[in-house]
Each structure stands twice: as C-alpha cells, then as structure tokens.
Design an enzyme around this catalytic site. Sequence first.
Site, mmCIF file in Angstrom:
data_model
loop_
_atom_site.group_PDB
_atom_site.id
_atom_site.type_symbol
_atom_site.label_atom_id
_atom_site.label_comp_id
_atom_site.label_asym_id
_atom_site.label_seq_id
_atom_site.Cartn_x
_atom_site.Cartn_y
_atom_site.Cartn_z
ATOM 1 N NE ARG A 115 44.289 -0.546 28.473
ATOM 2 C CZ ARG A 115 45.464 -0.821 27.909
ATOM 3 N NH1 ARG A 115 45.534 -1.684 26.919
ATOM 4 N NH2 ARG A 115 46.570 -0.230 28.337
ATOM 5 C CE LYS A 135 31.440 6.507 33.133
ATOM 6 N NZ LYS A 135 31.997 5.621 34.181
ATOM 7 C CB VAL A 160 33.138 14.865 56.357
ATOM 8 C CG1 VAL A 160 32.257 13.847 57.071
ATOM 9 C CG2 VAL A 160 34.592 14.666 56.768
#
Length: 274
Positions: free
Chosen positions: A15, A65, A152
């Site tokens: 978009r 990225k 974790v």
Amino acid sequence: MDNYRVFGNPIKQSRSPFIHQQFALSTNQELDYQAQLVELDQFASTVKEFIAQGGKGANITVPFKEQALELADHLTERAKLAGAVNTLSFIDDKVYGDNTDGLGLVQDLLRHQVSLKQARILLLGAGGAAKGVILPLLEQQPTEIVIANRTVSKAEQLCQQFSALGHSNLSACGFNDVNEQAFDVIINATSASLSGNIPSIPNSCIDANTVCYDMVYASELTPFLQWATEQGTEKLIDGLGMLVGQAAESFSIWRGVKPQVEPVLEDLRTQMTK
C-alpha cells in the site's frame, strides 16, 4: 521529478505507493513513488541501478531489510539496533539507512492516547519486528518491557543488547512464563496472526484496562485482537496506523515535511471494508 521506490518480494500487495502519493498531494510535493518487485538475488544490483538512474530514496520491505542494512554507508542508531533498514536515502553518492518502524508504532500508540511513560509493556516476539521497536519504546520511559518469545534465548539476547546500552528495565521469558500480573500494554510482534494463531500467553496477563496492539492489520479483528476481546478488553489497535506512521517518517526524512496520517488512514480503512 524525484523518484522513489519500495523494493520487496512479494510486493504486489504493498500500500506504500498509495500512501506516499496521498502524502505528496497533501503537502504539495512533486514525486513519483512506485512499487518494484526485486528478485531474491538481485537486491543490491537493483538498488545501485536505481541510484544510477537518479533515484532519491527507497523503502525496503521483506525480505530485504537486513540486506539494506549491509548496503548502507551510514546508519542511524535506531537502524543499527534494529539490525534492519526500511528507509534508504541517496545523497552525494552515499547511501543512508534508517528504520522508521518503531517510530511508526510509538506515534500510533500516542495518537490513540496510550500512555507509555511508566507503563508495563509486554512485547510478544523477538524477531526483526520486535527488535525494530524496542529503542523507540524505551525512549518513552516505560517502567519495564518484558520480551516474551517461544525461544527464550532469542529474547534474552535482545535484553542483553539493550542492557549493554544502559537500559536495565528489560527482561525475557517464554510465552508460558509471562508474569500473571496484568500489563498496561501488550504488543504482538509475532507473525502468528498471519497464520490464524496467537502466542500461548496466560489470560491473567490481560485485563479490561490493557491496551492490545497487533502489528498485523486486517479488515476484521486479527486472531490476537479477537483473543483480547474475549478476555474483556476493548482497547484494541491493529498495525495499519503503524504502517502509515512509518511511511510518514520516511516521507519526512526525504522531503523535510511531515504529512498528516489521519486522512490516509481513513482512506485505507474505507478501501479495506469494501
């Protein structure tokens, strides 16, 4: 006319061209912004070709990225800490990298009158989406940020990274081990909603006053926000405002003017409900 791009793969669903075209109209800026599909092994060459053609800047989306981070000659501190770049600027033969995702998130929360100062924040996920928003959240001075993740050790690594910079209000745990006391804000930075799932966190970590934010957006409630509704909270926000907010930050970096996000948000919401 200055040229800009958003590079990604896939990119058809983006978009960003609509958002930036609306920004340009509202701020009287003349520019051309287009989405461009990039082959997985051609990111660097595509960017360099665009620069050679006189391109002024580009937004970067999945899966490029991290490659954009490596391509940049200069990085902002928030891009370094995020380990990813979503905004490139091309100035005097140099590539400047920034990450505006976290700012987009924080500004969307503030726009919804969510108080982050002295808040207890639960951040679900320890991947790139979570990593990119930690510094902007810390800058709002919350009491604590608990990073919960299925693995974790990944959450612990993020805590260690930011603790080394002097931030002592971060802690890590698994989804099932989240403190049972209700949080002020819960942010879903996992991709679980895309597959129709939610992280397996205890219901006791949410109450009627908890603000629940999902970085994913849709025309209907995401699975995470639907779960939040079932727990009794009505303070639900999806990630569409973050999308527009991070775009506004990119636009401001490139053009030196900050566009209003609300009109574009309203237009996008209307489009999504048709």
